[in-house]
Design a protein around this motif. Sequence first.
Motif, PDB file in Angstrom:
ATOM      1  N   THR A  72       0.811  -1.286  -0.089  1.00 24.38           N
ATOM      2  CA  THR A  72       0.099   0.023  -0.065  1.00 24.38           C
ATOM      3  C   THR A  72       0.886   1.153  -0.072  1.00 24.38           C
ATOM      4  OG1 THR A  72      -0.162   0.046   2.336  1.00 24.38           O
ATOM      5  CG2 THR A  72      -1.884  -1.062   1.461  1.00 24.38           C
ATOM      6  N   GLU A 129      -3.244   3.373  -2.384  1.00 26.24           N
ATOM      7  CA  GLU A 129      -3.584   3.238  -0.867  1.00 26.24           C
ATOM      8  C   GLU A 129      -4.148   1.899  -0.716  1.00 26.24           C
ATOM      9  OE1 GLU A 129      -6.040   5.107   2.657  1.00 26.24           O
ATOM     10  OE2 GLU A 129      -5.973   6.205   0.611  1.00 26.24           O
ATOM     11  N   HIS A 130      -4.902   1.189  -1.710  1.00 30.13           N
ATOM     12  CA  HIS A 130      -5.717   0.037  -1.265  1.00 30.13           C
ATOM     13  C   HIS A 130      -5.034  -1.119  -2.117  1.00 30.13           C
ATOM     14  CE1 HIS A 130      -8.661   2.420   0.949  1.00 30.13           C
ATOM     15  NE2 HIS A 130      -8.683   3.145  -0.123  1.00 30.13           N
ATOM     16  N   CYS A 150      -4.022  -7.175   3.000  1.00 26.60           N
ATOM     17  CA  CYS A 150      -3.008  -6.030   3.110  1.00 26.60           C
ATOM     18  C   CYS A 150      -2.051  -6.224   3.959  1.00 26.60           C
ATOM     19  CB  CYS A 150      -3.849  -4.878   3.110  1.00 26.60           C
ATOM     20  SG  CYS A 150      -4.960  -4.230   1.951  1.00 26.60           S
TER      21      CYS A 150
END
Length: 858
Positions: free
Chosen positions: A145, A162-163, A170
Amino acid sequence: MVAIASGTRESGIATTEGLSTSFKSLCTIIGVRAIRGSTIAEDEECTAVPVADLRTADVLTYDAAIDPEGKDYSAETHIPSEEKQKACNVRDQSLFEGEEDDKKVDGACAAMVNTALEKQVIGEEFVATSESGMTIKTKVMENMTHGALDVGENGGGIETGEHFCPTGNCEDPVAVAMTDYPTNSKSSSEGASKLSSSANVISIDFKSRDGLSDVKVANLTEPIRIKLPKAVKNMSAPGDLNCTDCTPGPSPINTTAALRNKRTSLIYSQFSLTQPDSAFNIEIYLLSNVSHRMFVLVGIGRQPTMKNHEFFKMVDEFPVVTMEPERVDALVKYDWFVSSDIVNNRTGRAFVAVGELKDSLDLGATKQRLDTNETVVGARASDLLTSTFSTDYMIRTFTSGCYYYKEDWNMWTSDGLRCVGADERSVTCESTHLTMFGSGFVVEPNTIDFAYVFANASFTDNLTIYMTMIVSLGLYFILVIWARWQDKKDVEKLGAWPMPDNTATDKYLYEVMVFTGHKGNAATDSTVSLILSGDKDETPIRTFGEPKRRFFRKGGQDVFVMACPRPLGDLQYLRIWHDNSGRGRYGSWYLQYIHIRDVQTGKHYDFVGDRWLALEEDDGQIDRLIAVAGKEQLGQFSHLFSHTSQKNLADGHLWFSVFLRPPRSRFTRVQRVSACFALLFLSMMVNAMWYGVVPSTPSAGAINFGPMSLSPQQISVGVMSNLIVFPPSFLIVFLFRKARTRTLRKSRIDDALDKQPFGNQVKKSDRPQSAASHSGKDDSTDKKKKKFLLPWWCRIIAWLLCVICLFGSAFIVWSYGVQFGNEKTTKWLTSLLISFFSSILIIQPIKVFLLATIFSAK
């Protein structure tokens, strides 16, 4: 390479530092191979082949039947020398073998990468660089990320969102392997020519930390950003064309000379968008101490104007790079990047216009209107533009694109990639997946800028489209006049004619339909006679006579009413002959068949001739005895094929039927001509809508049918084109064919009897009682199903559809022609005409005969 990878894995080296030597050796070998392969692939003259390879190479074989002096050809034939053939043979063989070697290289590289990653801990990074310019970088990251990794010495790398969670979790660590090649290592693959020789190639692999299995990345909600460096080269001096290993420099523009004798103070330049996935940059070079109000207009496919342009930007709004900041009069580069999203898969010529606004103008208001492509009310170009630029300038344009190697297809493609940034040192791409990229199915058609069309609709600038419209519509109106004249002549052929030897006392009626063949010289002017025999009686000699109009024309259908004193019973034989009295080629006759209907009982009889009645043809006989045809004879292939193919050509082939239309069809020639031209202009419209939008070479994801290949975009355009053309054209033809006439025609039997000298002596009420069997009470008689017909006013709907499709499509075609410009319109019409005539003259007749063959063979 395989030995290096295998030896390294079995060596028992505990840390990544111990792998450096092996990795550098591998990088050197791969880098040298990539550079050598790229050089050979780009070598059209076969001069880059090593001398050692030439000593053992066989000469490339070629067709010995070709005349070495070129006498078999009208053009000069160039025969390459034996040395060049030998070199090209080596080059081609090297490229072929290179594809197999690439797989070994990839396998060896993957094995080395896995060896390094197995020895790395989270956060550890390993880099190996060779003198050939190739770099391999591996790293185990805690997660990806907001990840950022660079590779190589020229700034290449990736950035994640970000994802970004390639493993699905994650929190899982991710192993990353990146390779920066100094040039294209897949130079022999399809599409490799799209890549710049100065561009680096980056390979990215994501692997799970557990087991180092490959992780496929697809359908991301946030795109991955990939930066691809270009090889750094010196820029040539402005106007210098002699530097062969330099990046082309900007072109100097002397504004005073460029505007001399020009009505509009715009200076144009152009460049080519050769690939549908391109982006481009426009660089303007000015001195930093010069005040100006310069701007740039861009048009793709046409020259931009102050009233009609696609993009507008003030030069001082470009991103700025100062070349020598320490100097007061430093040269400043204004760099405007236009992304592939904005270019929107368009190809062809792109035009750049540079101008300068007058100092007296309200800059803010003028910029706003030009930026939204609005016309400045009440202002001409001369009211907005200064006729003298405040300074000279230099300009440079270049295109960029993003491509990836699709291993399954062994090709380079841009599907799924977007070019979002570029300059002379790098290209930035975005993608939502790193594995198999999907092609979009719906293809947007070319749009029409009506403001531009009406502003640039002069006859002299658009000669091709105007002449096309004049010729097409002129031909339509000429054919309508001719078709109306022919329709009136067809009306004369509609009715039946009484046999001249009918008598007032004969009241038993037979309808005789005579079909003349389509062969050359099939028509006759000779007097034709017959004797008809049944199981109860036979007629005396009956003659068709010499009526007011000519019968027995080529492909004609002639109907006669024959009156007899009593029923003949079930018909068995027909004897027919002529007296050969016709002059010249009208003496002979080709009889196809005769259809006879008992008017009272409704029974039908066919007598198949398909023979010449001619002294100089066939067996030289002009007298034939023909037995009534049974189901077996009527079902014979020769009869069915001849009848079906002729009927389909005369009535089913829309264009041919204009000239061959059966007189008894409700679908008139005028209606057929109008339907043909409505279909023509609809086809022209959809052809223009997607002209140049879909690349001719199918992209990845194409469907293969043997040697043919169709991309999803091509299938999409085909489907949408048919959805636009087929429904209205089918509805027009259907309504014209099926709509009944407003006033019903008079019975052709009664009409024929009324033409007799003694009048109609056989009213329906006076016909023999056997006519009652026609009511359907007698099971032995044929029962004809009533034909489905539409109300008469459906013809009005058909005419409205026809007019709307014809003239509406003609207007859209004219608009596209103006927007395309004269040159592009000429190319479009050339391809359209070839397709149109091949369809009418080759494809549709073949379809007619194939269908006739299929139905006749059943």
